[in-house]
Design an enzyme around this catalytic site. Structure first.
Site, PDB file in Angstrom:
ATOM      1  N   LEU A   1       0.849  -1.187   0.000  1.00 55.24           N
ATOM      2  CA  LEU A   1       0.000   0.000   0.000  1.00 55.24           C
ATOM      3  C   LEU A   1       0.885   1.238   0.000  1.00 55.24           C
ATOM      4  O   LEU A   1       1.906   1.265   0.693  1.00 55.24           O
ATOM      5  CB  LEU A   1      -0.906   0.019   1.243  1.00 55.24           C
ATOM      6  CG  LEU A   1      -1.877  -1.142   1.370  1.00 55.24           C
ATOM      7  CD1 LEU A   1      -2.583  -1.091   2.726  1.00 55.24           C
ATOM      8  CD2 LEU A   1      -2.900  -1.112   0.257  1.00 55.24           C
TER       9      LEU A   1
ATOM     10  N   ASN B   1       0.498   4.024   1.370  1.00 55.34           N
ATOM     11  CA  ASN B   1       0.578   4.735   2.651  1.00 55.34           C
ATOM     12  C   ASN B   1       1.074   3.841   3.796  1.00 55.34           C
ATOM     13  O   ASN B   1       0.979   4.207   4.956  1.00 55.34           O
ATOM     14  CB  ASN B   1      -0.772   5.355   3.000  1.00 55.34           C
ATOM     15  CG  ASN B   1      -1.870   4.322   3.139  1.00 55.34           C
ATOM     16  OD1 ASN B   1      -1.697   3.167   2.772  1.00 55.34           O
ATOM     17  ND2 ASN B   1      -3.005   4.725   3.671  1.00 55.34           N
ATOM     18  N   CYS B   2       1.625   2.678   3.468  1.00 55.80           N
ATOM     19  CA  CYS B   2       2.148   1.745   4.464  1.00 55.80           C
ATOM     20  C   CYS B   2       3.606   2.106   4.785  1.00 55.80           C
ATOM     21  O   CYS B   2       4.429   2.238   3.883  1.00 55.80           O
ATOM     22  CB  CYS B   2       2.053   0.322   3.919  1.00 55.80           C
ATOM     23  SG  CYS B   2       2.946  -0.908   4.866  1.00 55.80           S
ATOM     24  N   ASP B   3       3.919   2.274   6.066  1.00 60.48           N
ATOM     25  CA  ASP B   3       5.280   2.654   6.472  1.00 60.48           C
ATOM     26  C   ASP B   3       6.321   1.629   6.029  1.00 60.48           C
ATOM     27  O   ASP B   3       7.392   1.999   5.536  1.00 60.48           O
ATOM     28  CB  ASP B   3       5.366   2.851   7.991  1.00 60.48           C
ATOM     29  CG  ASP B   3       4.664   4.120   8.447  1.00 60.48           C
ATOM     30  OD1 ASP B   3       4.466   5.033   7.617  1.00 60.48           O
ATOM     31  OD2 ASP B   3       4.317   4.205   9.638  1.00 60.48           O
TER      32      ASP B   3
ATOM     33  N   ARG C   1       6.935   1.950   2.337  1.00 59.57           N
ATOM     34  CA  ARG C   1       7.713   3.147   2.006  1.00 59.57           C
ATOM     35  C   ARG C   1       9.192   2.942   2.332  1.00 59.57           C
ATOM     36  O   ARG C   1      10.066   3.346   1.565  1.00 59.57           O
ATOM     37  CB  ARG C   1       7.160   4.362   2.748  1.00 59.57           C
ATOM     38  CG  ARG C   1       5.874   4.883   2.131  1.00 59.57           C
ATOM     39  CD  ARG C   1       5.555   6.246   2.650  1.00 59.57           C
ATOM     40  NE  ARG C   1       5.135   6.167   4.046  1.00 59.57           N
ATOM     41  CZ  ARG C   1       4.033   6.703   4.535  1.00 59.57           C
ATOM     42  NH1 ARG C   1       3.232   7.373   3.744  1.00 59.57           N
ATOM     43  NH2 ARG C   1       3.729   6.589   5.795  1.00 59.57           N
TER      44      ARG C   1
END
Length: 103
Positions: free
Chosen positions: A6, A8-10, A13
């Site tokens: 995803l 927006n997944c840390d 990223r």
């Protein structure tokens, strides 16, 4: 190299930052191709399901009892992230072992 996760997944990223050649495939928008999902289920089994996610906590017992393939088809965000695919090789998550293997 493709990174299924995803945007927006840390963890995703962090993996993308460390693997600039990887291409992010957002599983919510694009999903995971059936052949990749089959191979991942074969290699990782039930570890592919993230049982600590808010999506998992929102499911009732009947839904949780479904086979992993059906659960992931209905709720792609349930997949443990990231799933990194490079040719025939796959890695799941972004822990120290995966980082060392890809460094």
């Amino acid at each position: 190299m493709k990174l299924y996760g995803l945007k927006n997944c840390d963890s995703c990223r962090k993996a993308l930052k460390a693997l600039p050649e990887a291409q992010l495939v957002d599983v919510r928008g694009e999903g995971v191709p059936a052949e990749v999902l089959e191979q991942a289920l074969e290699q990782f089994g039930d570890r592919l399901i993230n049982t600590r996610s808010t999506t998992w906590r929102g499911l009732d017992e009947v839904q949780r009892a479904q086979p992993a393939k059906e659960l992931l088809a209905a709720h792609p965000a349930l997949m443990k992230r990231p799933l990194i695919v490079d040719g025939a090789a796959m890695w799941l998550g972004w822990d120290k072992d995966v980082q060392a293997a890809l460094a």
